[in-house]
Enzyme design. Structure first.
Site, PDB file in Angstrom:
ATOM      1  N   ASP A 122       5.396  -0.020  -1.654  1.00 10.95           N
ATOM      2  CA  ASP A 122       6.743  -0.834  -1.175  1.00 10.95           C
ATOM      3  C   ASP A 122       8.102  -0.078  -0.261  1.00 10.95           C
ATOM      4  OD1 ASP A 122       6.255  -0.789  -4.476  1.00 10.95           O
ATOM      5  OD2 ASP A 122       6.230   1.827  -4.108  1.00 10.95           O
ATOM      6  N   LYS A 160       7.294  -4.713   2.439  1.00 11.59           N
ATOM      7  CA  LYS A 160       6.570  -6.024   2.771  1.00 11.59           C
ATOM      8  C   LYS A 160       7.324  -6.898   2.790  1.00 11.59           C
ATOM      9  CE  LYS A 160       3.418  -4.178   1.324  1.00 11.59           C
ATOM     10  NZ  LYS A 160       3.525  -3.032   0.211  1.00 11.59           N
ATOM     11  N   GLY A 195       4.544  -5.732  -6.337  1.00 11.94           N
ATOM     12  CA  GLY A 195       5.696  -6.236  -7.075  1.00 11.94           C
ATOM     13  C   GLY A 195       6.630  -6.601  -6.027  1.00 11.94           C
ATOM     14  N   HIS A 196       7.227  -7.649  -5.554  1.00 13.73           N
ATOM     15  CA  HIS A 196       8.594  -7.961  -5.078  1.00 13.73           C
ATOM     16  C   HIS A 196       9.330  -8.912  -5.301  1.00 13.73           C
ATOM     17  CE1 HIS A 196       5.596 -10.949  -2.180  1.00 13.73           C
ATOM     18  NE2 HIS A 196       7.017 -11.520  -2.314  1.00 13.73           N
ATOM     19  N   GLN A 224       0.422  -2.906  -1.529  1.00 16.93           N
ATOM     20  CA  GLN A 224       0.409  -1.891  -1.092  1.00 16.93           C
ATOM     21  C   GLN A 224       0.615  -1.234  -0.152  1.00 16.93           C
ATOM     22  OE1 GLN A 224      -2.354  -3.380  -3.667  1.00 16.93           O
ATOM     23  NE2 GLN A 224      -1.346  -2.760  -5.639  1.00 16.93           N
TER      24      GLN A 224
HETATM   25  P1  IMP Z   1      -3.626   1.384  -9.671  1.00 20.00           P
HETATM   26  O1  IMP Z   1      -3.872  -0.014  -8.085  1.00 20.00           O
HETATM   27  O2  IMP Z   1      -2.995   0.085 -10.369  1.00 20.00           O
HETATM   28  O3  IMP Z   1      -5.493   0.975  -9.633  1.00 20.00           O
HETATM   29  O4  IMP Z   1      -3.228   2.535  -8.915  1.00 20.00           O
HETATM   30  C1  IMP Z   1      -4.074   3.474  -8.383  1.00 20.00           C
HETATM   31  C2  IMP Z   1      -2.154   4.035  -7.178  1.00 20.00           C
HETATM   32  O5  IMP Z   1      -2.100   2.953  -6.213  1.00 20.00           O
HETATM   33  C3  IMP Z   1      -1.635   4.509  -8.424  1.00 20.00           C
HETATM   34  O6  IMP Z   1      -1.087   5.720  -7.814  1.00 20.00           O
HETATM   35  C4  IMP Z   1      -0.129   3.425  -8.093  1.00 20.00           C
HETATM   36  O7  IMP Z   1       0.914   4.184  -8.155  1.00 20.00           O
HETATM   37  C5  IMP Z   1      -0.135   3.346  -6.858  1.00 20.00           C
HETATM   38  N1  IMP Z   1      -0.125   1.408  -6.038  1.00 20.00           N
HETATM   39  C6  IMP Z   1      -0.599   0.639  -6.522  1.00 20.00           C
HETATM   40  N2  IMP Z   1      -0.111  -0.403  -6.787  1.00 20.00           N
HETATM   41  C7  IMP Z   1       1.119   0.106  -5.505  1.00 20.00           C
HETATM   42  C8  IMP Z   1       2.118  -0.795  -5.416  1.00 20.00           C
HETATM   43  O8  IMP Z   1       2.711  -1.838  -5.024  1.00 20.00           O
HETATM   44  N3  IMP Z   1       3.434  -0.050  -4.650  1.00 20.00           N
HETATM   45  C9  IMP Z   1       3.111   1.255  -4.973  1.00 20.00           C
HETATM   46  N4  IMP Z   1       2.124   1.669  -5.560  1.00 20.00           N
HETATM   47  C10 IMP Z   1       1.018   1.874  -6.083  1.00 20.00           C
END
Ligand code: IMP
Length: 431
Positions: free
Chosen positions: A18, A21, A45-46, A228
């Site tokens: 977040d 990007k 998501g953006h 991420q």
């Molecule tokens: P997962 O990727 O859904 O398995 O989540 C694993 C960890 O990564 C969790 O703490 C999520 O909140 C974090 N996470 C996954 N995608 C994002 C993102 O796009 N932005 C911020 N945190 C993310």
């Protein structure tokens, strides 16, 4: 040495995701010919606003809005075809699905059982809660590395797929019924879904590495977009509180099939402060009113789940670590405007860890969890920066802040975000 002719840039998150990007990608996309997503899935998501209309991207690069470009979903992506089609349909209903789309045949498919298992793992109390986005990302990558995944190319071979699914679903249903005490997934419904995906995906399936190599040989520009951030990287992040892929620059090579020597610029994106969603350490987190101020002013709510993001001060110890891991050549600092209105701005320059002060980031999450940040404090500012076009016009304290980041990291800041609008971006050229 064999080098291709074109130019390749990477956009990589320096923090916990977040970072903005999408905004930086949106700025670079117009001068790129090919835009490639290299990892993650619908967990990110953006939003891009074009002519007052909002477009939300979870899987597709925002390059889809431009005709003449090629957008690629790389092999490193965990692809949820339903979400991909939703995004494509939304774009086509607005006449905005303008680019050529290629989906890597080697990308792994997020199957319905991956999403169900992600939800059960998070909610049934049998496993430590991670605070995932419940999009099936972890279980999909588990199957990829366990060599029981379904790839996009597998969908193209119905009979082979039938055998493979039969055995895999058998295993998954054992877990669903015996461990989680829930109803099994129907094979026929799953197979029919996979065949419907095949129909539509066969229009796009291709070889990501080949598309990239061809473009580079033709002297074209490539933009690699990650999701991420470094601190959520499965290898280099705050394990186990991470996502299950490599958002870091190494993920570009494995997630697209490009060689490391073909990458020219690595643009690291960091917010002017820090945020995180889900569990895990965030050393500079502010649980008081300053954190609340950053959350409200920066609209810090997760784009996928709506969860409030945890907020805190910029962490230079973690940023320098992220720069090392990625070989970051340039920095983009976003959301500087959010700091306006605070009496003072803090930035973490060291940690007190195990009774020692250190500027080194500890990779041991247990040690990191107990780290106490050491801050340098800047005076606050209140000016509105929305009309500012050059760095020289910024409030002096903001210039000092940016200069401090450059001096501490040794990396030039070339893009500065000073407001939510696309035009509220300052660019600085470097050699
Ligand atoms: P997962 O990727 O859904 O398995 O989540 C694993 C960890 O990564 C969790 O703490 C999520 O909140 C974090 N996470 C996954 N995608 C994002 C993102 O796009 N932005 C911020 N945190 C993310």
């Amino acid at each position: 040495m064999y080098m291709m002719k074109g130019k390749a840039e990477v956009i990589v998150g320096m923090q916990w995701g977040d970072e903005g990007k999408g905004r930086v990608a949106d700025a670079i996309t117009p001068k790129s010919d090919v835009i490639v997503r290299y990892q993650g899935g619908a967990n990110s998501g953006h939003t891009v606003i074009v002519e007052g209309k909002k477009y939300i991207f979870h899987i597709l690069p925002s390059g889809m809005l431009y005709s003449g470009k090629t957008c690629v979903v790389g092999n490193g992506v965990a692809l949820d075809p339903d979400r991909l089609f939703e995004e494509l349909d939304e774009l086509s209903s607005q006449g905005m699905d303008r680019a050529r789309l290629i989906v890597s045949g080697s990308a792994h498919v997020v199957m319905p059982y991956h999403k169900i298992l992600d939800q059960f793992e998070e909610s049934k109390g049998l496993k430590r809660r991670q605070g995932t986005t419940e999009q099936g990302i972890g279980p999909c990558y588990v199957d990829k590395f366990g060599r029981t995944g379904i790839r996009v190319c597998d969908l193209m071979h119905p009979e082979m797929l039938r055998d493979k699914l039969d055995y895999i679903l058998g295993l998954k249903n054992q877990i669903i019924t015996r461990i989680y005490d829930e109803k099994p997934i129907s094979f026929d419904a799953l197979y029919d879904k996979a065949m419907a995906w095949k129909e539509r995906l066969s229009l796009y399936v291709g070889d990501c590495s080949k598309v990239v190599a061809q473009a580079l040989n033709e002297g074209k520009s490539i933009l690699f977009e990650g999701a991420q951030g470094t601190m959520l990287d499965i290898d280099h992040g705050t394990y186990p509180y991470v996502t299950s892929s490599n958002p870091t620059c190494g993920g570009v090579c494995t997630g697209t099939g490009v060689g490391p020597k073909n990458i020219d610029r690595i643009i690291g994106v960091a917010k002017a402060y820090c945020t995180r969603v889900g569990e895990g350490p965030l050393p500079t987190e502010d649980l008081g009113e300053k954190g609340q101020y950053l959350r409200e002013k920066g609209r810090e709510y997760c784009a996928v789940t709506g969860r409030p993001r945890r907020c805190g001060w910029l962490d230079l110890v973690a940023l320098k670590y992220a720069i090392r891991i990625n070989g970051t050549t340039h920095l983009a600092i976003t959301k500087l405007d959010v700091l306006s209105g605070l009496e003072e701005i803090k930035v973490c320059v060291a940690y007190d860890c195990e009774e020692k002060r250190s500027e080194e980031y500890p990779v041991d999450t247990h040690i990191l969890s107990a780290a106490k940040p050491v801050y340098k404090t800047f005076k606050g500012f209140s000016q509105d920066m929305s009309e500012v076009e050059t760095i020289e016009d910024l409030p002096q304290v903001v210039r000092d802040y940016v200069k401090f980041i450059e001096d501490q990291t040794g990396v030039p800041v070339v893009i500065l975000g000073v407001g939510p609008d696309r035009k509220e971006t300052i660019y600085r050229e470097t050699q």
